[in-house]
Design a protein around this motif. Structure first.
Motif, PDB file in Angstrom:
ATOM      1  N   PHE A  32       0.693  -0.731   0.335  1.00  0.00           N
ATOM      2  CA  PHE A  32       0.036  -0.314   0.162  1.00  0.00           C
ATOM      3  C   PHE A  32       0.775   1.525  -0.155  1.00  0.00           C
ATOM      4  N   GLU A  33       1.786   1.368   0.425  1.00  0.00           N
ATOM      5  CA  GLU A  33       3.169   2.099   0.199  1.00  0.00           C
ATOM      6  C   GLU A  33       3.868   2.621  -0.524  1.00  0.00           C
ATOM      7  N   ILE A  34       4.467   1.381  -1.493  1.00  0.00           N
ATOM      8  CA  ILE A  34       4.837   1.456  -2.988  1.00  0.00           C
ATOM      9  C   ILE A  34       4.465   0.826  -3.819  1.00  0.00           C
ATOM     10  N   ILE A  35       3.408  -0.063  -3.201  1.00  0.00           N
ATOM     11  CA  ILE A  35       3.565  -0.587  -5.180  1.00  0.00           C
ATOM     12  C   ILE A  35       2.192  -0.177  -5.585  1.00  0.00           C
ATOM     13  N   ALA A  36       1.274   0.164  -4.560  1.00  0.00           N
ATOM     14  CA  ALA A  36       0.063   0.566  -4.755  1.00  0.00           C
ATOM     15  C   ALA A  36       0.100   2.315  -5.494  1.00  0.00           C
ATOM     16  N   PRO A  37       0.919   3.357  -5.690  1.00  0.00           N
ATOM     17  CA  PRO A  37       0.345   3.920  -5.886  1.00  0.00           C
ATOM     18  C   PRO A  37       1.469   4.349  -6.955  1.00  0.00           C
ATOM     19  N   ARG A  38       2.688   3.494  -7.516  1.00  0.00           N
ATOM     20  CA  ARG A  38       2.969   3.010  -8.908  1.00  0.00           C
ATOM     21  C   ARG A  38       1.422   2.775  -9.827  1.00  0.00           C
ATOM     22  N   ILE A  39       0.839   2.010  -9.070  1.00  0.00           N
ATOM     23  CA  ILE A  39       0.679   1.307 -10.403  1.00  0.00           C
ATOM     24  C   ILE A  39      -0.842   2.636 -10.568  1.00  0.00           C
ATOM     25  N   ASN A  40      -1.455   2.862  -9.725  1.00  0.00           N
ATOM     26  CA  ASN A  40      -2.557   3.994  -9.781  1.00  0.00           C
ATOM     27  C   ASN A  40      -2.606   5.149  -8.856  1.00  0.00           C
ATOM     28  N   LYS A  41      -3.103   6.288  -9.475  1.00  0.00           N
ATOM     29  CA  LYS A  41      -2.213   7.724  -8.423  1.00  0.00           C
ATOM     30  C   LYS A  41      -3.871   8.071  -7.790  1.00  0.00           C
ATOM     31  N   LEU A  42      -4.443   7.417  -7.740  1.00  0.00           N
ATOM     32  CA  LEU A  42      -5.737   7.583  -6.713  1.00  0.00           C
ATOM     33  C   LEU A  42      -4.689   7.339  -5.677  1.00  0.00           C
ATOM     34  N   PHE A  43      -3.922   6.167  -5.458  1.00  0.00           N
ATOM     35  CA  PHE A  43      -3.773   6.252  -4.204  1.00  0.00           C
ATOM     36  C   PHE A  43      -2.167   6.992  -3.714  1.00  0.00           C
ATOM     37  N   THR A  44      -2.398   7.276  -2.000  1.00  0.00           N
ATOM     38  CA  THR A  44      -1.042   8.115  -1.901  1.00  0.00           C
ATOM     39  C   THR A  44       0.139   7.686  -0.940  1.00  0.00           C
ATOM     40  N   ALA A  45       1.376   7.994  -1.149  1.00  0.00           N
ATOM     41  CA  ALA A  45       2.440   7.030  -0.296  1.00  0.00           C
ATOM     42  C   ALA A  45       2.327   7.983   0.404  1.00  0.00           C
ATOM     43  N   ASP A  46       2.075   7.449   1.853  1.00  0.00           N
ATOM     44  CA  ASP A  46       2.356   7.749   3.108  1.00  0.00           C
ATOM     45  C   ASP A  46       3.290   7.287   4.083  1.00  0.00           C
ATOM     46  N   TYR A  47       4.364   7.513   3.631  1.00  0.00           N
ATOM     47  CA  TYR A  47       5.656   6.429   4.792  1.00  0.00           C
ATOM     48  C   TYR A  47       5.199   6.932   5.828  1.00  0.00           C
ATOM     49  N   LEU A  48       4.667   7.681   6.627  1.00  0.00           N
ATOM     50  CA  LEU A  48       4.304   7.895   8.281  1.00  0.00           C
ATOM     51  C   LEU A  48       2.776   7.044   8.194  1.00  0.00           C
ATOM     52  N   ASP A  49       2.796   6.414   7.542  1.00  0.00           N
ATOM     53  CA  ASP A  49       1.476   5.322   7.528  1.00  0.00           C
ATOM     54  C   ASP A  49       2.130   3.732   8.046  1.00  0.00           C
ATOM     55  N   VAL A  50       3.596   3.805   8.034  1.00  0.00           N
ATOM     56  CA  VAL A  50       4.354   2.740   7.799  1.00  0.00           C
ATOM     57  C   VAL A  50       4.135   2.687   9.760  1.00  0.00           C
ATOM     58  N   PHE A  51       4.977   4.126   9.840  1.00  0.00           N
ATOM     59  CA  PHE A  51       4.863   4.073  11.269  1.00  0.00           C
ATOM     60  C   PHE A  51       3.947   3.429  11.797  1.00  0.00           C
TER      61      PHE A  51
END
Length: 72
Positions: A32-51
Protein backbone atom coordinates in the motif's frame (compact mmCIF):
# COMPACT_ATOMS: atom_id res chain seq x y z
CA UNK A 1 -31.21 -45.16 6.54
CA UNK A 2 -30.69 -41.58 7.53
CA UNK A 3 -27.21 -40.44 8.44
CA UNK A 4 -26.70 -37.17 10.25
CA UNK A 5 -23.37 -35.50 10.55
CA UNK A 6 -22.84 -33.12 13.42
CA UNK A 7 -20.12 -30.58 13.25
CA UNK A 8 -18.60 -29.53 16.54
CA UNK A 9 -16.86 -26.19 16.66
CA UNK A 10 -14.68 -25.21 19.56
CA UNK A 11 -14.04 -21.53 20.21
CA UNK A 12 -10.51 -20.91 21.39
CA UNK A 13 -8.40 -17.87 21.91
CA UNK A 14 -5.55 -17.48 19.47
CA UNK A 15 -2.56 -15.20 19.85
CA UNK A 16 -0.97 -14.10 16.59
CA UNK A 17 2.78 -14.78 16.72
CA UNK A 18 5.00 -11.70 16.45
CA UNK A 19 6.56 -13.16 13.30
CA UNK A 20 3.14 -13.15 11.58
CA UNK A 21 2.46 -9.59 12.71
CA UNK A 22 5.82 -8.44 11.30
CA UNK A 23 5.26 -10.28 8.02
CA UNK A 24 1.84 -8.62 7.74
CA UNK A 25 3.42 -5.25 8.52
CA UNK A 26 6.02 -5.77 5.79
CA UNK A 27 3.54 -6.97 3.16
CA UNK A 28 0.98 -4.23 3.83
CA UNK A 29 3.69 -1.55 3.86
CA UNK A 30 5.15 -2.69 0.54
CA UNK A 31 1.76 -3.19 -1.09
CA UNK A 32 0.00 0.00 0.00
CA UNK A 33 2.89 2.44 0.37
CA UNK A 34 5.10 1.47 -2.58
CA UNK A 35 3.34 -0.69 -5.18
CA UNK A 36 -0.22 0.71 -5.17
CA UNK A 37 0.82 4.39 -5.64
CA UNK A 38 2.97 3.40 -8.62
CA UNK A 39 0.15 1.47 -10.28
CA UNK A 40 -2.66 3.98 -9.80
CA UNK A 41 -2.46 7.71 -9.13
CA UNK A 42 -5.54 7.51 -6.86
CA UNK A 43 -3.34 5.97 -4.15
CA UNK A 44 -1.03 8.15 -2.09
CA UNK A 45 2.29 7.00 -0.63
CA UNK A 46 2.42 8.17 2.97
CA UNK A 47 5.44 6.66 4.68
CA UNK A 48 4.25 7.88 8.07
CA UNK A 49 1.59 5.17 7.79
CA UNK A 50 4.37 2.57 8.05
CA UNK A 51 5.16 3.99 11.49
CA UNK A 52 1.50 3.63 12.46
CA UNK A 53 1.41 0.04 11.16
CA UNK A 54 4.46 -0.68 13.32
CA UNK A 55 2.90 1.06 16.33
CA UNK A 56 -0.28 -1.01 15.92
CA UNK A 57 1.71 -4.26 15.72
CA UNK A 58 3.73 -3.24 18.79
CA UNK A 59 0.61 -2.39 20.80
CA UNK A 60 -0.97 -5.67 19.76
CA UNK A 61 2.11 -7.63 20.80
CA UNK A 62 2.65 -5.76 24.07
CA UNK A 63 -0.98 -6.15 25.14
CA UNK A 64 -1.09 -9.72 23.79
CA UNK A 65 -4.62 -9.20 22.48
CA UNK A 66 -6.40 -12.49 22.08
CA UNK A 67 -8.43 -13.22 18.96
CA UNK A 68 -11.31 -15.68 19.08
CA UNK A 69 -11.13 -18.25 16.32
CA UNK A 70 -13.20 -21.19 15.18
CA UNK A 71 -11.15 -24.32 15.55
CA UNK A 72 -12.61 -27.55 14.31
Amino acid sequence: MRVEIYEKRVFREYIVPIRHALIGLFVISILFEIIAPRINKLFTADYLDVFYYLAGAAIYYLLKIRVKSNVM
